[in-house]
Design a protein around this motif. Sequence first.
Motif, mmCIF file in Angstrom:
data_model
loop_
_atom_site.group_PDB
_atom_site.id
_atom_site.type_symbol
_atom_site.label_atom_id
_atom_site.label_comp_id
_atom_site.label_asym_id
_atom_site.label_seq_id
_atom_site.Cartn_x
_atom_site.Cartn_y
_atom_site.Cartn_z
ATOM 1 N N TYR A 85 1.499 6.893 -6.718
ATOM 2 C CA TYR A 85 0.478 7.906 -7.027
ATOM 3 C C TYR A 85 0.965 9.308 -6.678
ATOM 4 O O TYR A 85 0.630 10.276 -7.367
ATOM 5 C CB TYR A 85 -0.841 7.600 -6.311
ATOM 6 C CG TYR A 85 -1.668 6.563 -7.032
ATOM 7 C CD1 TYR A 85 -2.084 6.760 -8.350
ATOM 8 C CD2 TYR A 85 -2.040 5.374 -6.410
ATOM 9 C CE1 TYR A 85 -2.842 5.819 -9.023
ATOM 10 C CE2 TYR A 85 -2.806 4.427 -7.072
ATOM 11 C CZ TYR A 85 -3.198 4.659 -8.386
ATOM 12 O OH TYR A 85 -3.947 3.722 -9.052
ATOM 13 N N GLU A 114 -5.472 16.633 5.008
ATOM 14 C CA GLU A 114 -5.730 15.198 5.152
ATOM 15 C C GLU A 114 -4.424 14.431 5.397
ATOM 16 O O GLU A 114 -4.365 13.541 6.241
ATOM 17 C CB GLU A 114 -6.436 14.653 3.912
ATOM 18 C CG GLU A 114 -6.893 13.213 4.076
ATOM 19 C CD GLU A 114 -7.634 12.679 2.856
ATOM 20 O OE1 GLU A 114 -7.866 11.455 2.812
ATOM 21 O OE2 GLU A 114 -7.988 13.465 1.947
ATOM 22 N N ASP A 129 0.835 -1.208 0.000
ATOM 23 C CA ASP A 129 0.000 0.000 0.000
ATOM 24 C C ASP A 129 0.868 1.256 0.000
ATOM 25 O O ASP A 129 0.571 2.234 -0.701
ATOM 26 C CB ASP A 129 -0.928 0.023 1.216
ATOM 27 C CG ASP A 129 -2.010 -1.034 1.149
ATOM 28 O OD1 ASP A 129 -2.475 -1.354 0.035
ATOM 29 O OD2 ASP A 129 -2.396 -1.548 2.215
ATOM 30 N N GLU A 187 -5.334 12.226 -4.359
ATOM 31 C CA GLU A 187 -6.447 11.481 -3.760
ATOM 32 C C GLU A 187 -6.118 9.987 -3.647
ATOM 33 O O GLU A 187 -6.311 9.375 -2.594
ATOM 34 C CB GLU A 187 -7.718 11.691 -4.585
ATOM 35 C CG GLU A 187 -8.971 11.153 -3.907
ATOM 36 C CD GLU A 187 -10.227 11.481 -4.703
ATOM 37 O OE1 GLU A 187 -11.123 10.628 -4.722
ATOM 38 O OE2 GLU A 187 -10.304 12.574 -5.297
ATOM 39 N N ASN A 188 -5.614 9.398 -4.731
ATOM 40 C CA ASN A 188 -5.229 7.984 -4.697
ATOM 41 C C ASN A 188 -4.053 7.754 -3.755
ATOM 42 O O ASN A 188 -3.998 6.751 -3.051
ATOM 43 C CB ASN A 188 -4.887 7.482 -6.102
ATOM 44 C CG ASN A 188 -6.122 7.213 -6.922
ATOM 45 O OD1 ASN A 188 -7.162 6.806 -6.410
ATOM 46 N ND2 ASN A 188 -6.025 7.455 -8.220
ATOM 47 N N LYS A 229 -3.374 5.842 3.684
ATOM 48 C CA LYS A 229 -4.283 5.580 4.798
ATOM 49 C C LYS A 229 -4.414 4.069 5.031
ATOM 50 O O LYS A 229 -4.386 3.598 6.175
ATOM 51 C CB LYS A 229 -5.657 6.190 4.522
ATOM 52 C CG LYS A 229 -6.641 6.001 5.645
ATOM 53 C CD LYS A 229 -7.976 6.659 5.337
ATOM 54 C CE LYS A 229 -8.918 6.467 6.511
ATOM 55 N NZ LYS A 229 -10.255 6.956 6.218
ATOM 56 N N ALA A 230 -4.529 3.302 3.955
ATOM 57 C CA ALA A 230 -4.627 1.835 4.068
ATOM 58 C C ALA A 230 -3.371 1.266 4.726
ATOM 59 O O ALA A 230 -3.458 0.388 5.590
ATOM 60 C CB ALA A 230 -4.856 1.215 2.697
ATOM 61 N N ALA A 273 1.035 4.166 -2.769
ATOM 62 C CA ALA A 273 0.858 5.575 -2.380
ATOM 63 C C ALA A 273 1.988 6.428 -2.948
ATOM 64 O O ALA A 273 1.743 7.504 -3.517
ATOM 65 C CB ALA A 273 0.793 5.703 -0.859
ATOM 66 N N LYS A 291 -5.365 7.685 -0.252
ATOM 67 C CA LYS A 291 -6.171 6.478 -0.035
ATOM 68 C C LYS A 291 -5.272 5.291 0.327
ATOM 69 O O LYS A 291 -5.530 4.562 1.292
ATOM 70 C CB LYS A 291 -6.986 6.181 -1.296
ATOM 71 C CG LYS A 291 -7.781 4.897 -1.259
ATOM 72 C CD LYS A 291 -8.526 4.705 -2.575
ATOM 73 C CE LYS A 291 -8.341 3.303 -3.074
ATOM 74 N NZ LYS A 291 -8.899 3.080 -4.394
ATOM 75 N N TYR A 292 -4.201 5.109 -0.432
ATOM 76 C CA TYR A 292 -3.300 3.975 -0.184
ATOM 77 C C TYR A 292 -2.425 4.205 1.045
ATOM 78 O O TYR A 292 -2.118 3.249 1.771
ATOM 79 C CB TYR A 292 -2.453 3.676 -1.422
ATOM 80 C CG TYR A 292 -3.226 2.859 -2.421
ATOM 81 C CD1 TYR A 292 -3.272 1.469 -2.325
ATOM 82 C CD2 TYR A 292 -3.951 3.465 -3.442
ATOM 83 C CE1 TYR A 292 -4.004 0.714 -3.221
ATOM 84 C CE2 TYR A 292 -4.682 2.711 -4.346
ATOM 85 C CZ TYR A 292 -4.716 1.340 -4.228
ATOM 86 O OH TYR A 292 -5.442 0.586 -5.110
#
Length: 109
Positions: free
Chosen positions: A57, A98, A50, A64-65, A71-72, A54, A68-69
């Motif tokens: 990206y 964020e 992940d 945004e992507n 955070k995962a 991240a 997302k990764y």
Amino acid sequence: QVQEQTKLQPETNDEYLSDGIYHLNNGNYDKALERFNHLEDQNEDNPYLDYLVALTYLKKEETENCLKYLKAAIEKDNHYKVIAHNEPDFDSLLDNDEFVTLIEVEESF
């Protein structure tokens, strides 16, 4: 006679990971994502993967992507907060609320 150069397709998950990192480091972000996505499809559900997605990206400027990764990765292993905080590549996100919230480490007394 021209000899055609052939790049072998990775076979094992370790080869996919190594090849993905190679492509990430060489700026071939779509190829890196292709390798990492293969590992996700193989149920290689780990925070390091992940985190690498991240980073990829981030390099593609797809915030945004990226988040997302990231955070995962952090949800699976809290140590990735510190890793992301110390990764200079993420400095470009220090003005992103964020991101700052994601890497915030609670003070323990």
